[in-house]
Write an enzyme that holds these catalytic residues in place. Structure first.
Site, PDB file in Angstrom:
ATOM      1  N   ASN A 133     -10.945  -2.453  -5.296  1.00 23.39           N
ATOM      2  CA  ASN A 133     -10.170  -1.579  -6.196  1.00 23.39           C
ATOM      3  C   ASN A 133     -10.846  -1.391  -7.560  1.00 23.39           C
ATOM      4  O   ASN A 133     -10.526  -0.446  -8.291  1.00 23.39           O
ATOM      5  CB  ASN A 133      -8.740  -2.108  -6.401  1.00 23.39           C
ATOM      6  CG  ASN A 133      -7.857  -1.989  -5.174  1.00 23.39           C
ATOM      7  OD1 ASN A 133      -6.939  -2.787  -4.972  1.00 23.39           O
ATOM      8  ND2 ASN A 133      -8.101  -0.995  -4.329  1.00 23.39           N
ATOM      9  N   ASP A 142       0.829  -1.209   0.000  1.00 22.05           N
ATOM     10  CA  ASP A 142       0.000   0.000   0.000  1.00 22.05           C
ATOM     11  C   ASP A 142       0.866   1.263   0.000  1.00 22.05           C
ATOM     12  O   ASP A 142       1.977   1.255   0.527  1.00 22.05           O
ATOM     13  CB  ASP A 142      -0.913  -0.023   1.235  1.00 22.05           C
ATOM     14  CG  ASP A 142      -2.101   0.914   1.085  1.00 22.05           C
ATOM     15  OD1 ASP A 142      -2.319   1.441  -0.025  1.00 22.05           O
ATOM     16  OD2 ASP A 142      -2.810   1.116   2.088  1.00 22.05           O
TER      17      ASP A 142
END
Ligand code: IPE
Ligand code: IPE
Ligand code: MG
Length: 260
Positions: A75, A27
């Site tokens: 996502n 991330d």
């Protein structure tokens, strides 16, 4: 085996106590780009380089399984141009790494709904998975269009179908049986989970499988993640006492080993 290791960290790593399976929530690509006054896509590109370095480092260390969270079910909600860029980066990664994976005897696998990926990506992915299927030195497992809740729901549906077909009795359902119905049925649970970028959450990743995983969080943004950061995480892991619900005295004496 332990050559080319930065600093003195490597001397602190115990080769007999390595995690068999490392999972990483990669991330911080977007924030890295912002920090460098670049667009988010540039952050993802730099993130792909960190993937390369991490795969190499894990292979050198002798890690058996590396699972990388590359694209979540959530996502898909990102802007179209970002999704498009991530799909082409993935294809590029596979094209570029194909030979290296083969040479280093790394087997590529995936978890998630790969049917949802762009067709060109899916085709390349299947090709590389087929080519590398007999490699035995390390498993590189990419979580793509992956969501743990979806995985669990798919497993429950399959179990119910098998029950209707008379292949599975309700009384037979236990931990081992549930595991057989998950995408990860052929790998051990992660020993160590790393999440970069200073976020302290799981984001729908391996909810079942992380039951007894050691969690490690670092502020380093994924594009900046280096071999040294990996070694720090492994070192921290090696300082932990994994008790699996027992007392410290019990685990000291019997050195509880990870299942599977
Ligand atoms: C991780 O970086 C990559 C993916 C989720 C595909 P992010 O894109 O989430 O980066 P941040 O969190 O916005 O910094
Ligand atoms: C998790 O990161 C998914 C991947 C790394 C692929 P996100 O950036 O999507 O997670 P949230 O939105 O911060 O929970
Ligand atoms: Mg993020």
């Amino acid at each position: 085996m332990f050559l080319n290791i930065p600093g003195n960290l490597m001397t602190k790593i115990e080769p007999d106590n390595l995690p068999r399976h490392i999972a990483i929530i990669m991330d911080g690509n977007g924030r890295w780009a912002k920090r460098h006054a670049m667009g988010r896509i540039r952050g993802h590109k730099k993130g792909a380089q960190a993937v390369r370095a991490t795969v190499t480092a894990c292979r050198e260390l002798g890690i058996e399984y590396l699972t990388l969270y590359a694209f979540s079910t959530e996502n898909w909600g990102r802007p179209d141009d970002e999704i498009k860029a991530l799909m082409s980066l993935l294809r590029e990664y596979l094209e570029k790494e194909e030979k290296a994976l083969q040479k280093r005897e790394i087997k590529l696998t995936t978890i998630g709904d790969i049917d949802k990926l762009y067709p060109a990506v899916k085709t390349k992915l299947k090709e590389v998975m087929r080519e590398t299927q007999n490699n035995r030195k390390m498993v590189l497992n990419l979580a793509l269009s992956y969501g743990s809740r979806d995985e669990i729901i798919a497993g429950i549906k399959k179990m119910m179908e098998d029950n209707l077909k008379g292949k599975l009795e309700i009384s037979e359902v236990n931990v081992d049986v549930v595991e057989r119905y998950l995408f990860t049925h052929d790998m051990p649970d992660p020993d160590l989970l790393i999440r970069t970028s200073g976020e302290y959450r799981i984001s729908n990743f391996l909810l079942w499988q992380l039951a007894y995983t050691e969690l490690y969080f670092t502020d380093v943004l994924w594009p900046d993640f280096k071999k040294e950061d990996l070694l720090k995480a492994i070192h921290a892991y090696q300082q932990r006492e994994r008790r699996f619900g027992l007392t410290g005295e019990q685990t000291d004496k019997n050195k509880v080993s990870v299942k599977k």
